[in-house]
Write a protein that holds these residues in place. Structure first.
Motif, PDB file in Angstrom:
ATOM      1  N   LEU A 105       0.827  -1.209   0.000  1.00 59.63           N
ATOM      2  CA  LEU A 105       0.000   0.000   0.000  1.00 59.63           C
ATOM      3  C   LEU A 105       0.858   1.254   0.000  1.00 59.63           C
ATOM      4  N   GLU A 106       1.939   1.228   0.762  1.00 61.15           N
ATOM      5  CA  GLU A 106       2.850   2.379   0.778  1.00 61.15           C
ATOM      6  C   GLU A 106       3.436   2.629  -0.605  1.00 61.15           C
ATOM      7  N   HIS A 107       3.859   1.575  -1.277  1.00 58.49           N
ATOM      8  CA  HIS A 107       4.436   1.729  -2.612  1.00 58.49           C
ATOM      9  C   HIS A 107       3.395   2.205  -3.620  1.00 58.49           C
ATOM     10  N   ARG A 108       2.203   1.652  -3.558  1.00 53.07           N
ATOM     11  CA  ARG A 108       1.124   2.088  -4.467  1.00 53.07           C
ATOM     12  C   ARG A 108       0.798   3.557  -4.244  1.00 53.07           C
ATOM     13  N   GLU A 109       0.761   3.968  -2.988  1.00 55.19           N
ATOM     14  CA  GLU A 109       0.459   5.371  -2.697  1.00 55.19           C
ATOM     15  C   GLU A 109       1.557   6.275  -3.242  1.00 55.19           C
ATOM     16  N   ALA A 110       2.793   5.879  -3.061  1.00 60.67           N
ATOM     17  CA  ALA A 110       3.912   6.687  -3.570  1.00 60.67           C
ATOM     18  C   ALA A 110       3.882   6.763  -5.092  1.00 60.67           C
ATOM     19  N   LEU A 111       3.632   5.641  -5.753  1.00 57.45           N
ATOM     20  CA  LEU A 111       3.562   5.640  -7.220  1.00 57.45           C
ATOM     21  C   LEU A 111       2.360   6.433  -7.722  1.00 57.45           C
ATOM     22  N   GLY A 112       1.231   6.284  -7.046  1.00 56.65           N
ATOM     23  CA  GLY A 112       0.035   7.027  -7.442  1.00 56.65           C
ATOM     24  C   GLY A 112       0.207   8.524  -7.272  1.00 56.65           C
ATOM     25  N   GLY A 113       0.904   8.916  -6.221  1.00 52.36           N
ATOM     26  CA  GLY A 113       1.139  10.331  -5.974  1.00 52.36           C
ATOM     27  C   GLY A 113       2.152  10.943  -6.908  1.00 52.36           C
TER      28      GLY A 113
END
Length: 124
Positions: A105-113
């Motif tokens: 989830l942390e990685h997805r949030e960083a990539l999405g942002g």
């Protein structure tokens, strides 16, 4: 994270009977042969990639999955849809599943942002 896993798992189970999910399951059986991956709501398995595809389709098909407004994406569905069959296959503990999902989830949030925040508002 525990509640997000529970929520998305409920979405997967609820969406497993959808015609779109059934079509994804048939395609996964053909495209991703194997039986290492558990597909929630179906007796027969498929490969880990196939299970992630079908679980992900089921998670989002009813549109009850989580939304992340900052990245205009659904963070939990793809992460949890892929993590569940892998955790089952590797017989991971609940703690390890939670840690893995939290990292995903942390990685997805960083990539999405990292993407443009106005990409959904653009019309061509």
């Amino acid at each position: 994270v525990k509640l997000r896993i529970l929520d998305i798992t409920g979405c997967i189970i609820a969406g497993s009977a959808s015609p779109d999910t059934k079509a994804a399951y048939v395609a996964a059986l053909d495209t991703f042969p194997g039986d290492d991956g558990r597909v929630l709501g179906y007796a027969a398995g498929t490969s880990l990639a196939g299970a992630a595809l079908v679980n992900g389709t089921a998670a989002l098909v009813l549109e009850f999955d989580d939304s992340h407004l900052e990245s205009a994406s659904h963070l939990g569905s793809p992460v949890i849809a892929a993590a569940l069959p892998l955790a089952i296959h590797r017989n991971l503990s609940g703690t390890r599943l939670i840690e893995s999902v939290a990292a995903g989830l942390e990685h997805r949030e960083a990539l999405g942002g990292a993407g443009r925040r106005d990409h959904r508002s653009r019309r061509q």
